[in-house]
Design a protein around this motif. Sequence first.
Motif, PDB file in Angstrom:
ATOM      1  N   ASN A 211       9.620  37.116   2.785  1.00  0.00           N
ATOM      2  CA  ASN A 211       9.039  37.157   1.438  1.00  0.00           C
ATOM      3  C   ASN A 211       9.798  38.088   0.502  1.00  0.00           C
ATOM      4  OD1 ASN A 211       6.481  37.233   3.588  1.00  0.00           O
ATOM      5  ND2 ASN A 211       6.429  35.564   2.107  1.00  0.00           N
ATOM      6  N   LEU A 212      10.473  39.094   1.097  1.00  0.00           N
ATOM      7  CA  LEU A 212      11.132  40.111   0.284  1.00  0.00           C
ATOM      8  C   LEU A 212      12.414  40.566   0.981  1.00  0.00           C
ATOM      9  CD1 LEU A 212      11.047  42.157  -2.113  1.00  0.00           C
ATOM     10  CD2 LEU A 212       9.575  43.605  -0.707  1.00  0.00           C
ATOM     11  N   ILE A 213      13.494  40.673   0.214  1.00  0.00           N
ATOM     12  CA  ILE A 213      14.761  41.210   0.723  1.00  0.00           C
ATOM     13  C   ILE A 213      15.127  42.431  -0.105  1.00  0.00           C
ATOM     14  CG2 ILE A 213      17.225  40.793   1.086  1.00  0.00           C
ATOM     15  CD1 ILE A 213      16.589  37.800   1.324  1.00  0.00           C
ATOM     16  N   LEU A 214      15.407  43.551   0.552  1.00  0.00           N
ATOM     17  CA  LEU A 214      15.929  44.742  -0.120  1.00  0.00           C
ATOM     18  C   LEU A 214      17.423  44.798   0.182  1.00  0.00           C
ATOM     19  CD1 LEU A 214      13.194  47.471   0.579  1.00  0.00           C
ATOM     20  CD2 LEU A 214      13.252  45.662  -1.160  1.00  0.00           C
ATOM     21  N   ASP A 215      18.238  44.591  -0.859  1.00  0.00           N
ATOM     22  CA  ASP A 215      19.662  44.331  -0.666  1.00  0.00           C
ATOM     23  C   ASP A 215      20.537  45.326  -1.442  1.00  0.00           C
ATOM     24  OD1 ASP A 215      22.151  43.194  -0.220  1.00  0.00           O
ATOM     25  OD2 ASP A 215      21.881  41.607  -1.728  1.00  0.00           O
ATOM     26  N   ASN A 225      21.414  35.585   2.260  1.00  0.00           N
ATOM     27  CA  ASN A 225      20.144  36.035   1.688  1.00  0.00           C
ATOM     28  C   ASN A 225      19.305  34.852   1.209  1.00  0.00           C
ATOM     29  OD1 ASN A 225      20.371  38.826   2.014  1.00  0.00           O
ATOM     30  ND2 ASN A 225      21.390  39.135   0.066  1.00  0.00           N
ATOM     31  N   VAL A 226      19.918  33.983   0.428  1.00  0.00           N
ATOM     32  CA  VAL A 226      19.167  32.828  -0.086  1.00  0.00           C
ATOM     33  C   VAL A 226      18.720  31.934   1.064  1.00  0.00           C
ATOM     34  CG1 VAL A 226      19.219  30.810  -1.606  1.00  0.00           C
ATOM     35  CG2 VAL A 226      20.389  32.894  -2.294  1.00  0.00           C
ATOM     36  N   ASN A 227      19.569  31.808   2.071  1.00  0.00           N
ATOM     37  CA  ASN A 227      19.263  30.950   3.215  1.00  0.00           C
ATOM     38  C   ASN A 227      17.986  31.383   3.928  1.00  0.00           C
ATOM     39  OD1 ASN A 227      19.860  28.821   5.088  1.00  0.00           O
ATOM     40  ND2 ASN A 227      20.629  30.345   6.527  1.00  0.00           N
ATOM     41  N   CYS A 228      17.766  32.717   4.049  1.00  0.00           N
ATOM     42  CA  CYS A 228      16.594  33.179   4.817  1.00  0.00           C
ATOM     43  C   CYS A 228      15.456  33.666   3.915  1.00  0.00           C
ATOM     44  CB  CYS A 228      16.986  34.246   5.830  1.00  0.00           C
ATOM     45  SG  CYS A 228      17.587  35.781   5.130  1.00  0.00           S
ATOM     46  N   LEU A 231      10.084  30.470   0.492  1.00  0.00           N
ATOM     47  CA  LEU A 231       9.701  29.871  -0.800  1.00  0.00           C
ATOM     48  C   LEU A 231       8.966  30.915  -1.641  1.00  0.00           C
ATOM     49  CD1 LEU A 231       8.402  26.295   0.126  1.00  0.00           C
ATOM     50  CD2 LEU A 231      10.435  26.855  -1.229  1.00  0.00           C
ATOM     51  N   ASP A 232       9.316  31.006  -2.908  1.00  0.00           N
ATOM     52  CA  ASP A 232       8.712  31.966  -3.845  1.00  0.00           C
ATOM     53  C   ASP A 232       8.995  33.422  -3.463  1.00  0.00           C
ATOM     54  OD1 ASP A 232       7.382  29.951  -5.500  1.00  0.00           O
ATOM     55  OD2 ASP A 232       6.062  29.663  -3.779  1.00  0.00           O
ATOM     56  N   LEU A 254      18.979  29.130  -5.127  1.00  0.00           N
ATOM     57  CA  LEU A 254      17.854  29.997  -5.470  1.00  0.00           C
ATOM     58  C   LEU A 254      16.745  29.187  -6.134  1.00  0.00           C
ATOM     59  CD1 LEU A 254      17.186  33.040  -5.238  1.00  0.00           C
ATOM     60  CD2 LEU A 254      18.090  33.339  -7.548  1.00  0.00           C
ATOM     61  N   LEU A 255      17.137  28.267  -6.989  1.00  0.00           N
ATOM     62  CA  LEU A 255      16.174  27.405  -7.677  1.00  0.00           C
ATOM     63  C   LEU A 255      15.390  26.556  -6.683  1.00  0.00           C
ATOM     64  CD1 LEU A 255      15.246  26.511 -10.549  1.00  0.00           C
ATOM     65  CD2 LEU A 255      16.988  24.722 -10.429  1.00  0.00           C
ATOM     66  N   PHE A 256      16.083  26.052  -5.672  1.00  0.00           N
ATOM     67  CA  PHE A 256      15.443  25.229  -4.650  1.00  0.00           C
ATOM     68  C   PHE A 256      14.369  26.014  -3.901  1.00  0.00           C
ATOM     69  CE2 PHE A 256      15.334  23.445  -0.289  1.00  0.00           C
ATOM     70  CZ  PHE A 256      14.949  22.143  -0.591  1.00  0.00           C
ATOM     71  N   LYS A 257      14.598  27.326  -3.732  1.00  0.00           N
ATOM     72  CA  LYS A 257      13.623  28.183  -3.053  1.00  0.00           C
ATOM     73  C   LYS A 257      12.554  28.733  -4.014  1.00  0.00           C
ATOM     74  CE  LYS A 257      15.264  28.468   1.259  1.00  0.00           C
ATOM     75  NZ  LYS A 257      15.777  29.657   1.919  1.00  0.00           N
ATOM     76  N   ARG A 258      12.706  28.439  -5.319  1.00  0.00           N
ATOM     77  CA  ARG A 258      11.851  29.056  -6.350  1.00  0.00           C
ATOM     78  C   ARG A 258      11.896  30.588  -6.202  1.00  0.00           C
ATOM     79  NH1 ARG A 258       8.031  25.215  -4.392  1.00  0.00           N
ATOM     80  NH2 ARG A 258       6.748  26.912  -3.615  1.00  0.00           N
ATOM     81  N   GLY A 259      13.080  31.068  -5.825  1.00  0.00           N
ATOM     82  CA  GLY A 259      13.233  32.488  -5.534  1.00  0.00           C
ATOM     83  C   GLY A 259      13.444  33.323  -6.781  1.00  0.00           C
ATOM     84  N   SER A 260      13.070  34.591  -6.687  1.00  0.00           N
ATOM     85  CA  SER A 260      13.281  35.547  -7.778  1.00  0.00           C
ATOM     86  C   SER A 260      14.360  36.533  -7.362  1.00  0.00           C
ATOM     87  CB  SER A 260      11.988  36.320  -8.079  1.00  0.00           C
ATOM     88  OG  SER A 260      10.962  35.441  -8.472  1.00  0.00           O
ATOM     89  N   LEU A 261      15.404  36.654  -8.178  1.00  0.00           N
ATOM     90  CA  LEU A 261      16.435  37.668  -7.974  1.00  0.00           C
ATOM     91  C   LEU A 261      16.205  38.770  -9.001  1.00  0.00           C
ATOM     92  CD1 LEU A 261      19.033  38.842  -6.826  1.00  0.00           C
ATOM     93  CD2 LEU A 261      20.340  37.266  -8.272  1.00  0.00           C
TER      94      LEU A 261
END
Length: 332
Positions: A211-215, A225-228, A231-232, A254-261
């Motif tokens: 759910n969260l990555i600290l990078d 990062n995007v791979n793992c 969603l959201d 990133l869009l496919f995952k609806r991810g927030s950077l």
Amino acid sequence: MIAVHFDKPGGPENLYLKEVAKPSPGEGEVLLKVAASALNRADLLQRQGQYAPPPGASNILGLEASGHVAELGAGCQGPWRVGDPAMVLLSGGGQAQYVTVPAELLMPIPAGLTMCQAAAIPEAWLTAFQLLHLVGNVQAGDSVLIHAGASGVGTAAIQLARMAGATPLVTAGSQEKLQIAEKLGAAAGFNYKEEDFSEATLKFTKGAGVNLILDCIGGSYWEKNVNCLALDGHWVLYGLLGGAVISGPLFSKLLFKRGSLITSLLRPRDKKYKQMLVKAFTEQILPHFSTEGPQRLLPVLDRVYPVAEIQEAHEYMETNKNVGKIVLELPQ
């Protein structure tokens, strides 16, 4: 006073101790007699000429320190008195015998901690606290992937994620670092030199991702990062140890995952933000450094150097072998 100094950007060999003018506290400021200060990546970057201090900040290295209140500036209305032990978050100036700081940025030293342990808290722990809670909005039940899990920020983030009811996973570059991370509460650790951490993360989370990555790595890790990322999920970038250049379809993935950077830096933040952060941390987190029991928090120290060995301290940090913080002791 004695302070760490360099005349031109470059390697650790450029560092030396220099006698400079002792600062005087301004309106609402405190003069702290420094006992110890911890080393941060920002110090190495500044020494190399790659990270200038924010406008108005001291050019002296050092983003955190512990010591005793030596003098109160005009208008100091708070609880602080001359002689009180304190630790502090700084924009610069910590690697000197004295430093001035707004009184609101001082924190009491938790009972039972040494000055060296206290010096290892402000920058690393406030960074981890803000990344998890203010930026990443961590929730109980979340899984959190923490890169550089054996760093100062990493060892703090593992413990704070556990306290928040989240499941911390880490990456690190040696078995020793992974073992220490797991002792601190990491549910799993992945050696990025020996395996694909994104595949290992997906396997651990049964395909769901984190759910969260600290990078703090950046460029070289973007695809994994995007791979793992779930969603959201939220990917919080706070450093660029792996470079700043991206080559490839970051946005579509990133869009496919609806991810927030989300990007975050603490040092250039304004005084009002830092006051709010210090207040929240002091109230919510600081008591847990003194409380016995399974939830007790612990600053992790790797080595302590006398400040006269500043070159050796920088050289050691550049080897990336440290687990937790490298601390400098100032002459008293």
